[in-house]
Scaffold this motif. Structure first.
Motif, PDB file in Angstrom:
ATOM      1  N   VAL A 183     -12.151  27.727 -16.938  1.00  0.00           N
ATOM      2  CA  VAL A 183     -10.931  28.511 -17.159  1.00  0.00           C
ATOM      3  C   VAL A 183     -11.326  29.972 -17.336  1.00  0.00           C
ATOM      4  CG1 VAL A 183      -8.832  28.772 -18.546  1.00  0.00           C
ATOM      5  CG2 VAL A 183      -9.931  26.520 -18.339  1.00  0.00           C
ATOM      6  N   SER A 184     -10.618  30.864 -16.648  1.00  0.00           N
ATOM      7  CA  SER A 184     -11.038  32.265 -16.708  1.00  0.00           C
ATOM      8  C   SER A 184      -9.859  33.216 -16.599  1.00  0.00           C
ATOM      9  CB  SER A 184     -12.028  32.563 -15.584  1.00  0.00           C
ATOM     10  OG  SER A 184     -12.507  33.886 -15.684  1.00  0.00           O
ATOM     11  N   LEU A 185     -10.037  34.383 -17.202  1.00  0.00           N
ATOM     12  CA  LEU A 185      -9.125  35.507 -17.086  1.00  0.00           C
ATOM     13  C   LEU A 185      -9.645  36.484 -16.035  1.00  0.00           C
ATOM     14  CD1 LEU A 185      -8.441  36.015 -20.882  1.00  0.00           C
ATOM     15  CD2 LEU A 185      -6.708  35.456 -19.166  1.00  0.00           C
ATOM     16  N   PRO A 186      -8.803  37.393 -15.532  1.00  0.00           N
ATOM     17  CA  PRO A 186      -9.232  38.324 -14.479  1.00  0.00           C
ATOM     18  C   PRO A 186     -10.427  39.184 -14.898  1.00  0.00           C
ATOM     19  CG  PRO A 186      -6.851  38.348 -14.688  1.00  0.00           C
ATOM     20  CD  PRO A 186      -7.366  37.531 -15.842  1.00  0.00           C
ATOM     21  N   GLY A 187     -11.318  39.420 -13.935  1.00  0.00           N
ATOM     22  CA  GLY A 187     -12.441  40.312 -14.168  1.00  0.00           C
ATOM     23  C   GLY A 187     -13.641  39.697 -14.850  1.00  0.00           C
ATOM     24  N   VAL A 188     -13.526  38.432 -15.263  1.00  0.00           N
ATOM     25  CA  VAL A 188     -14.625  37.756 -15.958  1.00  0.00           C
ATOM     26  C   VAL A 188     -15.596  37.179 -14.935  1.00  0.00           C
ATOM     27  CG1 VAL A 188     -15.225  35.822 -17.483  1.00  0.00           C
ATOM     28  CG2 VAL A 188     -13.225  37.260 -17.982  1.00  0.00           C
ATOM     29  N   PHE A 189     -16.891  37.257 -15.216  1.00  0.00           N
ATOM     30  CA  PHE A 189     -17.903  36.731 -14.296  1.00  0.00           C
ATOM     31  C   PHE A 189     -17.691  35.234 -14.097  1.00  0.00           C
ATOM     32  CE2 PHE A 189     -22.270  35.247 -13.278  1.00  0.00           C
ATOM     33  CZ  PHE A 189     -22.439  35.976 -12.113  1.00  0.00           C
ATOM     34  N   SER A 190     -17.833  34.768 -12.861  1.00  0.00           N
ATOM     35  CA  SER A 190     -17.559  33.374 -12.474  1.00  0.00           C
ATOM     36  C   SER A 190     -16.089  33.052 -12.680  1.00  0.00           C
ATOM     37  CB  SER A 190     -18.435  32.389 -13.260  1.00  0.00           C
ATOM     38  OG  SER A 190     -19.784  32.512 -12.902  1.00  0.00           O
ATOM     39  N   ALA A 191     -15.214  34.029 -12.400  1.00  0.00           N
ATOM     40  CA  ALA A 191     -13.778  33.843 -12.639  1.00  0.00           C
ATOM     41  C   ALA A 191     -13.143  32.844 -11.676  1.00  0.00           C
ATOM     42  CB  ALA A 191     -13.050  35.184 -12.541  1.00  0.00           C
ATOM     43  N   LYS A 192     -13.666  32.738 -10.443  1.00  0.00           N
ATOM     44  CA  LYS A 192     -13.004  31.899  -9.447  1.00  0.00           C
ATOM     45  C   LYS A 192     -13.914  30.853  -8.823  1.00  0.00           C
ATOM     46  CE  LYS A 192      -9.509  35.322  -8.228  1.00  0.00           C
ATOM     47  NZ  LYS A 192      -8.865  36.106  -7.138  1.00  0.00           N
ATOM     48  N   GLY A 216     -24.053  36.869 -22.667  1.00  0.00           N
ATOM     49  CA  GLY A 216     -23.213  37.315 -21.561  1.00  0.00           C
ATOM     50  C   GLY A 216     -22.576  36.113 -20.900  1.00  0.00           C
ATOM     51  N   CYS A 217     -21.853  35.329 -21.670  1.00  0.00           N
ATOM     52  CA  CYS A 217     -21.443  33.980 -21.256  1.00  0.00           C
ATOM     53  C   CYS A 217     -20.378  33.953 -20.176  1.00  0.00           C
ATOM     54  CB  CYS A 217     -20.952  33.194 -22.468  1.00  0.00           C
ATOM     55  SG  CYS A 217     -19.480  33.887 -23.270  1.00  0.00           S
ATOM     56  N   GLY A 218     -19.678  35.064 -19.935  1.00  0.00           N
ATOM     57  CA  GLY A 218     -18.623  35.041 -18.930  1.00  0.00           C
ATOM     58  C   GLY A 218     -17.587  33.984 -19.257  1.00  0.00           C
ATOM     59  N   GLY A 271     -27.320  36.779 -35.605  1.00  0.00           N
ATOM     60  CA  GLY A 271     -28.033  36.817 -36.879  1.00  0.00           C
ATOM     61  C   GLY A 271     -29.008  35.687 -37.105  1.00  0.00           C
ATOM     62  N   GLN A 272     -29.342  34.911 -36.081  1.00  0.00           N
ATOM     63  CA  GLN A 272     -30.285  33.805 -36.283  1.00  0.00           C
ATOM     64  C   GLN A 272     -31.236  33.696 -35.096  1.00  0.00           C
ATOM     65  OE1 GLN A 272     -28.989  29.682 -35.649  1.00  0.00           O
ATOM     66  NE2 GLN A 272     -26.895  30.448 -35.338  1.00  0.00           N
ATOM     67  N   ARG A 273     -32.161  32.741 -35.190  1.00  0.00           N
ATOM     68  CA  ARG A 273     -33.128  32.505 -34.111  1.00  0.00           C
ATOM     69  C   ARG A 273     -32.780  31.205 -33.380  1.00  0.00           C
ATOM     70  NH1 ARG A 273     -38.030  35.482 -34.417  1.00  0.00           N
ATOM     71  NH2 ARG A 273     -38.040  36.897 -36.210  1.00  0.00           N
ATOM     72  N   TYR A 274     -33.196  31.155 -32.114  1.00  0.00           N
ATOM     73  CA  TYR A 274     -32.831  30.036 -31.250  1.00  0.00           C
ATOM     74  C   TYR A 274     -34.064  29.450 -30.566  1.00  0.00           C
ATOM     75  CZ  TYR A 274     -28.205  32.102 -31.823  1.00  0.00           C
ATOM     76  OH  TYR A 274     -27.055  32.620 -32.360  1.00  0.00           O
ATOM     77  N   THR A 275     -33.940  28.189 -30.210  1.00  0.00           N
ATOM     78  CA  THR A 275     -34.984  27.545 -29.424  1.00  0.00           C
ATOM     79  C   THR A 275     -34.989  28.103 -28.000  1.00  0.00           C
ATOM     80  OG1 THR A 275     -34.514  25.530 -30.691  1.00  0.00           O
ATOM     81  CG2 THR A 275     -35.949  25.314 -28.765  1.00  0.00           C
ATOM     82  N   THR A 276     -33.782  28.384 -27.495  1.00  0.00           N
ATOM     83  CA  THR A 276     -33.647  28.875 -26.121  1.00  0.00           C
ATOM     84  C   THR A 276     -32.612  29.988 -26.059  1.00  0.00           C
ATOM     85  OG1 THR A 276     -34.096  26.641 -25.295  1.00  0.00           O
ATOM     86  CG2 THR A 276     -33.226  28.236 -23.715  1.00  0.00           C
ATOM     87  N   LEU A 277     -32.977  31.075 -25.408  1.00  0.00           N
ATOM     88  CA  LEU A 277     -32.035  32.109 -25.010  1.00  0.00           C
ATOM     89  C   LEU A 277     -31.873  31.995 -23.506  1.00  0.00           C
ATOM     90  CD1 LEU A 277     -33.493  35.182 -26.970  1.00  0.00           C
ATOM     91  CD2 LEU A 277     -31.602  33.706 -27.685  1.00  0.00           C
ATOM     92  N   VAL A 278     -30.642  31.990 -23.021  1.00  0.00           N
ATOM     93  CA  VAL A 278     -30.413  31.814 -21.587  1.00  0.00           C
ATOM     94  C   VAL A 278     -29.337  32.795 -21.139  1.00  0.00           C
ATOM     95  CG1 VAL A 278     -28.725  29.976 -21.990  1.00  0.00           C
ATOM     96  CG2 VAL A 278     -29.893  30.116 -19.787  1.00  0.00           C
ATOM     97  N   SER A 279     -29.511  33.330 -19.916  1.00  0.00           N
ATOM     98  CA  SER A 279     -28.547  34.326 -19.456  1.00  0.00           C
ATOM     99  C   SER A 279     -28.616  34.518 -17.944  1.00  0.00           C
ATOM    100  CB  SER A 279     -28.811  35.679 -20.143  1.00  0.00           C
ATOM    101  OG  SER A 279     -27.836  36.634 -19.790  1.00  0.00           O
ATOM    102  N   ASN A 280     -27.470  34.818 -17.378  1.00  0.00           N
ATOM    103  CA  ASN A 280     -27.374  35.393 -16.034  1.00  0.00           C
ATOM    104  C   ASN A 280     -26.836  36.799 -16.272  1.00  0.00           C
ATOM    105  OD1 ASN A 280     -26.944  36.160 -13.413  1.00  0.00           O
ATOM    106  ND2 ASN A 280     -25.707  34.386 -12.845  1.00  0.00           N
ATOM    107  N   PRO A 281     -27.716  37.738 -16.612  1.00  0.00           N
ATOM    108  CA  PRO A 281     -27.261  39.020 -17.161  1.00  0.00           C
ATOM    109  C   PRO A 281     -26.667  39.950 -16.116  1.00  0.00           C
ATOM    110  CG  PRO A 281     -29.629  39.044 -16.908  1.00  0.00           C
ATOM    111  CD  PRO A 281     -29.173  37.644 -16.557  1.00  0.00           C
TER     112      PRO A 281
END
Length: 349
Positions: A183-192, A216-218, A271-281
């Motif tokens: 589900v996406s709003l206009p202009g959001v990455f992976s909108a369509k 940058g979850c889009g 504010g915390q640490r993670y096992t995995t950071l993931v992104s399509n920046p």
């Protein structure tokens, strides 16, 4: 989105040349805000209200007590503001322009003025068709300088209050046997549709444990698929755009998934640490190529990773992220690649 400047951008400099237009008026400012000029504007206006969908702009403008400030995916005050004028910094896509106008034009009193300012390469020359629902008049060009134009349109037609549901797009998406409705709003990455780089990441990422942050979850595609593929994984998602944050929340709800989604300018609210950071920046800011966000994602990743944690990024093949990884982590691992995209990670410590 570019970093917010304390000095006027070219668009704001054009507004400054026409400051007399706003003397003693009630003004609403919205759109692709890239500086803090609204604070200066408040010195000559009767009142200034700012609506922004970008968390970076919201953070920068919080310093002022001279303006009213709203951050969110939509602008629906209980009663219309009935301002004398609205200033719109033109967003980069037509879909975003339409969405923004539907939000802010209902806040202008009849006979009030809609001002549009933007880069001459960014769509302002062809915006007239998008203004027809709001006036029987044509927009007047007031000024042109620094490759930007300023238009003014008198509002002469009543319009309906904004309804968020009217702007939602939903599409099915399947990766490795897991199906989701996005589900996406206009202009959001992976909108369509699912971006090919994101698909490469999801098809090749190993099973995950612990917790993960989708930066940058889009529309929430990556984080949602990670939850489907790893039911015990704790997932959080961030984006600088309120439209993306709202879209990701709607995607999660649509698929019966749970994750914490919150606005953040890269790591500003993390504010915390993670096992995995993931992104399509992102690597664009408006009309320009801009590596600021991805540079920060990589440079500051260690501060937000647990021991042996991994940062996993997908990138266009031509982007040179490897030196950034090598500077931050010493090594860079190429997990997989196609003719157009590559999947990069650090070696776990």
């Amino acid at each position: 989105m570019t970093a917010i400047s304390s000095s006027p951008t070219s668009a704001s400099q054009v507004l400054e040349r026409n400051i007399s237009q706003f003397n003693d008026k009630s003004v609403l400012v919205a759109g692709a805000i890239e500086d803090t000029y609204a604070i200066e504007l408040a010195k000559v206006c009767n009142s200034v209200h700012v609506f922004t969908t970008y968390y970076s702009a919201y953070q920068a403008l919080q310093q002022s007590d001279q303006i009213e400030l709203d951050f969110g995916a939509s602008f629906t005050p209980e009663t219309p503001l009935e301002v004398d004028a609205v200033i719109v910094y033109l967003p980069k896509t037509k879909a975003e322009v339409d969405y923004l106008l539907a939000n802010v034009v209902p806040q202008i009193k009849m006979g009030g003025i809609l001002y549009l300012v933007g880069d001459n390469r960014g769509g302002i020359k062809s915006v007239d068709k998008q203004l027809t629902p709001y006036s029987s008049n044509k927009a007047n060009k007031l000024d042109s300088a620094r490759r930007c134009s300023l238009l003014a349109l008198e509002i002469s037609q009543a319009c309906q209050p904004f309804q968020l549901d009217d702007w939602l797009t939903t599409y099915p998406c399947e990766v490795k046997g897991e199906r989701l409705d996005i589900v996406s709003l206009p202009g959001v990455f992976s909108a369509k549709e699912l971006d090919l780089g994101t698909r490469l990441l999801l098809e090749n990422i190993a099973p995950l444990k612990g917790n993960a942050l989708d930066i940058g979850c889009g529309a929430g595609v990556i984080g949602s698929f990670l939850l489907k593929q790893n039911p015990e994984l704790k997932v959080e998602m961030t984006d600088v755009s309120a439209l993306a944050v709202e879209s990701a929340k709607l995607t999660l709800a649509k698929n019966g998934l749970n994750a914490h989604v919150f606005p953040s300018d890269v790591y500003s609210e993390v504010g915390q640490r993670y096992t995995t950071l993931v992104s399509n920046p992102p690597f664009h800011a408006g009309l320009n190529t801009n590596y600021g966000a991805v540079e920060q994602i990589i440079a500051d990743a260690k501060q937000h990773l647990k021991i042996r944690g991994r940062l996993i990024l997908v990138a266009n093949k031509f982007l040179r992220y490897e030196p950034l990884f090598e500077k931050a982590f010493t090594h860079c691992e190429l997990l997989t690649e196609t003719t157009k995209f590559k999947l990069l990670s650090n070696y776990p410590d």
